[in-house]
Design a protein around this motif. Structure first.
Motif, PDB file in Angstrom:
ATOM      1  N   LYS A  57     -57.441  -5.195  26.729  1.00  0.00           N
ATOM      2  CA  LYS A  57     -56.276  -5.963  27.167  1.00  0.00           C
ATOM      3  C   LYS A  57     -56.733  -7.297  27.735  1.00  0.00           C
ATOM      4  N   LYS A  58     -56.033  -8.327  27.324  1.00  0.00           N
ATOM      5  CA  LYS A  58     -56.344  -9.646  27.832  1.00  0.00           C
ATOM      6  C   LYS A  58     -55.570  -9.838  29.126  1.00  0.00           C
ATOM      7  N   ARG A  59     -56.254 -10.290  30.121  1.00  0.00           N
ATOM      8  CA  ARG A  59     -55.604 -10.505  31.413  1.00  0.00           C
ATOM      9  C   ARG A  59     -54.715 -11.734  31.335  1.00  0.00           C
ATOM     10  N   SER A  60     -53.600 -11.645  32.012  1.00  0.00           N
ATOM     11  CA  SER A  60     -52.700 -12.790  32.039  1.00  0.00           C
ATOM     12  C   SER A  60     -52.988 -13.608  33.290  1.00  0.00           C
ATOM     13  N   GLY A  61     -53.126 -14.879  33.122  1.00  0.00           N
ATOM     14  CA  GLY A  61     -53.357 -15.755  34.246  1.00  0.00           C
ATOM     15  C   GLY A  61     -54.831 -15.924  34.559  1.00  0.00           C
ATOM     16  N   PRO A  62     -55.136 -16.839  35.451  1.00  0.00           N
ATOM     17  CA  PRO A  62     -56.525 -17.113  35.790  1.00  0.00           C
ATOM     18  C   PRO A  62     -57.113 -16.007  36.665  1.00  0.00           C
ATOM     19  N   ILE A  63     -58.420 -15.836  36.562  1.00  0.00           N
ATOM     20  CA  ILE A  63     -59.122 -14.873  37.404  1.00  0.00           C
ATOM     21  C   ILE A  63     -60.320 -15.566  38.025  1.00  0.00           C
ATOM     22  N   LEU A  64     -60.821 -14.999  39.107  1.00  0.00           N
ATOM     23  CA  LEU A  64     -62.023 -15.507  39.743  1.00  0.00           C
ATOM     24  C   LEU A  64     -63.152 -14.516  39.484  1.00  0.00           C
ATOM     25  N   ARG A  65     -64.280 -15.016  39.019  1.00  0.00           N
ATOM     26  CA  ARG A  65     -65.442 -14.170  38.764  1.00  0.00           C
ATOM     27  C   ARG A  65     -66.442 -14.414  39.890  1.00  0.00           C
ATOM     28  N   HIS A  83     -68.024  -9.312  39.653  1.00  0.00           N
ATOM     29  CA  HIS A  83     -66.708  -8.713  39.926  1.00  0.00           C
ATOM     30  C   HIS A  83     -65.635  -9.717  39.544  1.00  0.00           C
ATOM     31  N   ASP A  84     -64.625  -9.272  38.775  1.00  0.00           N
ATOM     32  CA  ASP A  84     -63.490 -10.121  38.402  1.00  0.00           C
ATOM     33  C   ASP A  84     -62.301  -9.780  39.277  1.00  0.00           C
ATOM     34  N   SER A  85     -61.681 -10.813  39.845  1.00  0.00           N
ATOM     35  CA  SER A  85     -60.538 -10.624  40.739  1.00  0.00           C
ATOM     36  C   SER A  85     -59.358 -11.427  40.226  1.00  0.00           C
ATOM     37  N   LYS A  86     -58.172 -10.826  40.263  1.00  0.00           N
ATOM     38  CA  LYS A  86     -56.963 -11.541  39.847  1.00  0.00           C
ATOM     39  C   LYS A  86     -56.407 -12.398  40.980  1.00  0.00           C
ATOM     40  N   ASP A  87     -56.968 -12.251  42.167  1.00  0.00           N
ATOM     41  CA  ASP A  87     -56.515 -13.020  43.317  1.00  0.00           C
ATOM     42  C   ASP A  87     -56.970 -14.470  43.166  1.00  0.00           C
ATOM     43  N   SER A 113     -72.148 -17.123  43.124  1.00  0.00           N
ATOM     44  CA  SER A 113     -71.113 -18.078  42.740  1.00  0.00           C
ATOM     45  C   SER A 113     -69.764 -17.395  42.668  1.00  0.00           C
ATOM     46  N   ILE A 114     -68.732 -18.237  42.780  1.00  0.00           N
ATOM     47  CA  ILE A 114     -67.351 -17.826  42.540  1.00  0.00           C
ATOM     48  C   ILE A 114     -66.773 -18.863  41.593  1.00  0.00           C
ATOM     49  N   VAL A 115     -66.461 -18.417  40.380  1.00  0.00           N
ATOM     50  CA  VAL A 115     -66.036 -19.332  39.328  1.00  0.00           C
ATOM     51  C   VAL A 115     -64.673 -18.886  38.794  1.00  0.00           C
ATOM     52  N   SER A 116     -63.811 -19.867  38.497  1.00  0.00           N
ATOM     53  CA  SER A 116     -62.515 -19.563  37.900  1.00  0.00           C
ATOM     54  C   SER A 116     -62.689 -19.376  36.401  1.00  0.00           C
TER      55      SER A 116
END
Length: 118
Positions: A57-65, A83-87, A113-116
């Motif tokens: 499933k493709k996530r909807s919207g941006p995520i932070l890795r 870790h991928d976060s939808k927040d 790092s924290i990357v969008s």
């Protein structure tokens, strides 16, 4: 303060007392035959589809890795943890990653790092 209105007059003025439908006189006629209600047809149940591997499933919207270097013991072998976060909040995404680290049994970490990711 009496204006001479009755309660019925006030109800009619406010629209609360709707006039009753006129009563139709009963006409004596031959009783109509009532047809029995048709029985509903049994519903068809679709057979379940054969088991197939679900498409990712493709996530909807941006995520932070969130990427961290983690170890279970101090100065032990380092492992890269992603870790991928939808927040959308970087702070909340880091906190989620720390909780996931604790569940995985890692004790020491260093944030890389924290990357969008879109």
């Amino acid at each position: 303060m009496s204006a001479g209105f009755t309660e019925d007059d006030m109800r009619r003025a406010l629209g609360l007392d709707l006039p009753a439908a006129p009563v139709q006189p009963e006409v004596e006629a031959a009783p109509a035959k009532v047809a029995p209600a048709p029985k509903p047809a049994p519903k068809k149940v679709a057979a379940p589809a054969p088991a197939q591997s679900p498409a990712p499933k493709k996530r909807s919207g941006p995520i932070l890795r969130v990427t961290m270097r983690v170890t279970k013991v101090f100065d032990g072998e380092e492992t890269l943890f992603v870790h991928d976060s939808k927040d959308l909040s970087r702070f909340n995404a880091e906190q989620e990653a720390k909780k996931a680290l604790a569940k995985a049994g890692f004790k020491y970490f260093e944030l890389s790092s924290i990357v969008s990711v879109d």
